[in-house]
Design an enzyme around this catalytic site. Structure first.
Site, PDB file in Angstrom:
ATOM      1  N   TYR A   1       0.814  -1.118   0.060  1.00 29.63           N
ATOM      2  CA  TYR A   1       0.027  -0.053   0.142  1.00 29.63           C
ATOM      3  C   TYR A   1       0.902   1.311  -0.163  1.00 29.63           C
ATOM      4  O   TYR A   1       0.648   2.346  -0.742  1.00 29.63           O
ATOM      5  CB  TYR A   1      -1.018  -0.045   1.183  1.00 29.63           C
TER       6      TYR A   1
ATOM      7  N   LYS B   1       1.195   4.350  -3.011  1.00 35.70           N
ATOM      8  CA  LYS B   1       0.980   5.812  -2.703  1.00 35.70           C
ATOM      9  C   LYS B   1       2.204   6.386  -3.084  1.00 35.70           C
ATOM     10  O   LYS B   1       2.225   7.578  -3.495  1.00 35.70           O
ATOM     11  CB  LYS B   1       0.498   5.832  -1.018  1.00 35.70           C
TER      12      LYS B   1
END
Ligand SMILES: NC(=O)c1ccc[n+]([C@@H]2O[C@H](COP(=O)([O-])OP(=O)(O)OC[C@H]3O[C@@H](n4cnc5c(N)ncnc54)[C@H](OP(=O)(O)O)[C@@H]3O)[C@@H](O)[C@H]2O)c1
Length: 233
Positions: free
Chosen positions: A142, A146
């Site tokens: 994750y 990002k």
């Protein structure tokens, strides 16, 4: 850009931050709010235009761009997360799945709507990122997605400058939504984050650091021992 009289598309608008965006946009006088969702029946907010939009589905994105050709603001909000490190057995599959939503779908949406924003006078793109663009932790893939989406956002800002499209990166730590449910940590409310994001957009900002932790992390990037390096004693 001004929200009043803007025509806005929000992805992942059925719950969490996306739902909070649609509510605040309506409260600030947006002319029309397209609420994108994988399942349009899950859109319960009155006053929006529900739109079937799985951002990982190229056909859905193309159909949304055809239907919502009056859009002046796109909010790339849809995202997924999963805990785990890169050395976990399934990490390549997990990373690909997360990148499909958090990176490639943001790229696909931005490409599909860039000409629309141009033909409607420039408008704006608001990409929902995270403090983990700059620090890794319990959700390695994750965080990587990002970081990549932050780089994408910076590149898009350069590429879209000629057509006068404002590109805003929104970074924050934990927000009290389903995505952060498993984490026992201080959380901002979705409403507060959305207010700060839209205040930043309306005052012409390129970046909004929406909570104290994110401000501290950003400052820590230039510390003698930068914040992304672990303190190993
Ligand atoms: N919550 C936090 O702590 C936090 C912190 C920093 C950044 N963010 C970012 O904020 C954004 C919104 O997250 P949230 O906290 O509101 O999470 P959430 O409550 O889990 O909501 C995620 C939203 O994204 C949608 N979505 C997921 N995959 C999609 C797809 N393929 N196509 C269309 N929609 C899809 C979900 O739709 P379904 O209902 O169909 O699943 C849902 O509407 C994400 O980009 C997230 O990374 C969150």
């Amino acid at each position: 850009m001004n929200i009043e009289n803007a025509t806005v598309l929000v992805t992942g608008a059925n719950r969490g931050l996306g739902l909070a965006f649609t509510r605040e946009l309506l409260a600030r006088g947006a002319r029309k709010v397209y609420a994108g969702a994988r399942d349009p029946a899950s859109i319960t907010q009155p006053g929006v235009v529900p739109l079937r939009l799985d951002v990982t589905n190229p056909d859905d994105v193309a159909a949304a761009a055809k239907l919502a050709s009056d859009v002046t603001l796109v909010i790339n909000n849809a995202g997924i997360a999963q805990a785990g490190g890169f050395l976990a057995p399934d990490s390549e599959d997990v990373t690909r799945r997360i990148f499909e939503t958090n990176f490639f779908a943001m790229l696909r949406m931005s490409k599909a709507f860039a000409p629309i924003l141009k033909s409607n006078g420039g408008g704006a793109l608001l990409n929902v990122l995270s403090v983990v663009s700059w620090v890794s932790g319990a959700m390695a893939a994750y965080s990587a997605s990002k970081s990549a989406a932050w780089s994408l956002t910076n590149a898009l800002r350069l590429e879209l400058a000629a057509q006068k499209t404002q590109v805003l990166a929104l970074h924050m730590g934990f927000v009290d939504t389903d995505l952060a449910r498993g984490f026992d940590a201080p959380k901002s409310s979705a409403e507060e984050i959305v207010r700060r994001a839209l205040d930043g957009l309306e005052s012409g900002q390129d970046e909004v650091l929406a909570d104290e932790r994110t401000l501290q992390v950003k400052q820590g990037l230039t510390a003698a021992r930068p914040v992304y390096l672990p303190q190993i004693s």
